[in-house]
Design a protein around this motif. Structure first.
Motif, PDB file in Angstrom:
ATOM      1  N   SER A  25      44.385 -51.040  78.853  1.00  0.00           N
ATOM      2  CA  SER A  25      43.654 -52.570  79.225  1.00  0.00           C
ATOM      3  C   SER A  25      42.559 -52.442  79.987  1.00  0.00           C
ATOM      4  O   SER A  25      42.766 -51.531  81.560  1.00  0.00           O
ATOM      5  CB  SER A  25      44.228 -53.756  78.673  1.00  0.00           C
ATOM      6  N   THR A  26      41.528 -53.444  80.187  1.00  0.00           N
ATOM      7  CA  THR A  26      41.078 -53.078  81.492  1.00  0.00           C
ATOM      8  C   THR A  26      39.972 -54.207  81.308  1.00  0.00           C
ATOM      9  O   THR A  26      39.264 -54.983  80.236  1.00  0.00           O
ATOM     10  CB  THR A  26      39.944 -51.472  81.165  1.00  0.00           C
ATOM     11  N   ALA A  27      39.588 -54.632  82.839  1.00  0.00           N
ATOM     12  CA  ALA A  27      38.423 -56.117  82.569  1.00  0.00           C
ATOM     13  C   ALA A  27      37.464 -55.211  83.249  1.00  0.00           C
ATOM     14  O   ALA A  27      36.684 -55.938  83.849  1.00  0.00           O
ATOM     15  CB  ALA A  27      38.971 -56.956  83.521  1.00  0.00           C
ATOM     16  N   GLY A  28      37.058 -53.982  83.165  1.00  0.00           N
ATOM     17  CA  GLY A  28      35.760 -53.798  84.175  1.00  0.00           C
ATOM     18  C   GLY A  28      34.908 -53.989  83.373  1.00  0.00           C
ATOM     19  O   GLY A  28      34.070 -52.960  83.701  1.00  0.00           O
ATOM     20  N   GLY A  29      35.248 -53.843  82.200  1.00  0.00           N
ATOM     21  CA  GLY A  29      33.989 -53.638  81.150  1.00  0.00           C
ATOM     22  C   GLY A  29      33.935 -52.097  80.522  1.00  0.00           C
ATOM     23  O   GLY A  29      34.317 -51.681  80.196  1.00  0.00           O
ATOM     24  N   ALA A  30      33.076 -52.400  79.402  1.00  0.00           N
ATOM     25  CA  ALA A  30      32.680 -50.728  78.693  1.00  0.00           C
ATOM     26  C   ALA A  30      32.669 -49.607  79.450  1.00  0.00           C
ATOM     27  O   ALA A  30      33.453 -48.604  78.241  1.00  0.00           O
ATOM     28  CB  ALA A  30      31.617 -51.320  77.150  1.00  0.00           C
ATOM     29  N   ASP A  31      32.445 -49.568  80.058  1.00  0.00           N
ATOM     30  CA  ASP A  31      31.395 -48.066  80.362  1.00  0.00           C
ATOM     31  C   ASP A  31      33.732 -47.605  81.158  1.00  0.00           C
ATOM     32  O   ASP A  31      33.369 -46.247  80.885  1.00  0.00           O
ATOM     33  CB  ASP A  31      31.137 -47.931  81.742  1.00  0.00           C
ATOM     34  N   GLU A  32      34.525 -48.292  81.376  1.00  0.00           N
ATOM     35  CA  GLU A  32      36.194 -47.329  81.038  1.00  0.00           C
ATOM     36  C   GLU A  32      35.904 -47.108  80.184  1.00  0.00           C
ATOM     37  O   GLU A  32      37.056 -45.516  80.015  1.00  0.00           O
ATOM     38  CB  GLU A  32      36.698 -48.913  81.381  1.00  0.00           C
ATOM     39  N   LEU A  33      35.952 -47.585  79.212  1.00  0.00           N
ATOM     40  CA  LEU A  33      35.863 -46.402  77.446  1.00  0.00           C
ATOM     41  C   LEU A  33      35.724 -45.094  77.791  1.00  0.00           C
ATOM     42  O   LEU A  33      36.007 -44.101  76.964  1.00  0.00           O
ATOM     43  CB  LEU A  33      35.776 -47.189  75.977  1.00  0.00           C
ATOM     44  N   ARG A  34      34.742 -44.677  78.951  1.00  0.00           N
ATOM     45  CA  ARG A  34      34.300 -42.975  79.452  1.00  0.00           C
ATOM     46  C   ARG A  34      35.398 -41.924  79.110  1.00  0.00           C
ATOM     47  O   ARG A  34      35.013 -40.851  78.795  1.00  0.00           O
ATOM     48  CB  ARG A  34      33.294 -42.794  79.832  1.00  0.00           C
TER      49      ARG A  34
END
Length: 223
Positions: A44-53
């Motif tokens: 999980s992340t609260a850092g935005g969609a770019d974390e999915l890279r």
């Protein structure tokens, strides 16, 4: 009497999402500085969609996007289904839910859009009914149908059978897909599916030729 708030729920079809789509949802839900969390299996992340890279070489079929406060809205996409959920039915929450649905609508995977479309099934059923009525009207009640009419009747059922078969295949195989790259970086439709498309074209040609040969043979044998 005090009104009791009701939750809001929208169903989402199987979809193909890119990082761009996920970020658009995150930006919408976090427009008033609200915290938005993205969750995928195990992370999980609260850092935005770019974390999915970091999952660029991984196929994801599940994602959850949650805005917890001050208005709770969640987007939960699973392999075979998905939902947008709002905790209350006030105008602000309903507006957010509808805007998320508008973002996801173009992301629906196209075969499910066609196959699970009520209009598609209705048109095929109506066409089959009209075809059968025309055959019945053109055949006297005391005369047996010719082999050609019997073959035409059987052939007219095939589109409906194909629709049912395709629906069953999609239920088993075609899932929600989260592509962990930007849309312009992702492989084109042809690059992703060229082997399947080529095989389908060859199979269609062979099937059409075999069907034609069988129809000719049966017609000659019965006539």
């Amino acid at each position: 009497m005090e009104r009791v708030p009701q939750h809001v729920r929208r169903r989402i079809w199987r979809s193909r999402l890119y990082i761009d789509d996920v970020q658009e949802i995150v930006d919408l839900l976090g427009a008033d500085s609200a915290d938005v969390k993205i969750s995928v299996p195990g992370y999980s992340t609260a850092g935005g969609a770019d974390e999915l890279r970091q999952f660029k070489n991984t196929t994801l079929h599940e994602i959850e996007i949650v805005r917890a406060r001050p208005i709770y809205v969640s987007v939960d996409l699973l392999p075979n289904r998905g939902f947008i959920y709002g905790a209350e039915d006030d105008p602000t929450t309903v507006g957010l839910v509808n805007k998320v649905a508008d973002i996801l609508r173009p992301c629906r995977r196209w075969p499910s859009t066609i196959i699970f479309n009520t209009i598609t099934f209705s048109v095929l059923s109506l066409g089959w009914s009209i075809f059968v009525l025309v055959l019945l009207a053109s055949s006297p009640a005391d005369v047996h149908w010719s082999a050609q009419k019997k073959l035409l009747l059987i052939a007219s059922v095939l589109p409906i059978l194909l629709l049912g078969g395709a629906s069953f295949w999609i239920q088993l195989q075609r899932h929600t897909l989260i592509v962990c790259s930007r849309r312009f970086d992702a492989p084109t439709f042809w690059r992703r599916n060229k082997d399947s498309i080529t095989l389908a074209i060859i199979s269609t040609i062979i099937g059409a030729l075999l069907g034609t040969v069988i129809t000719i043979v049966v017609t000659k044998a019965l006539g």
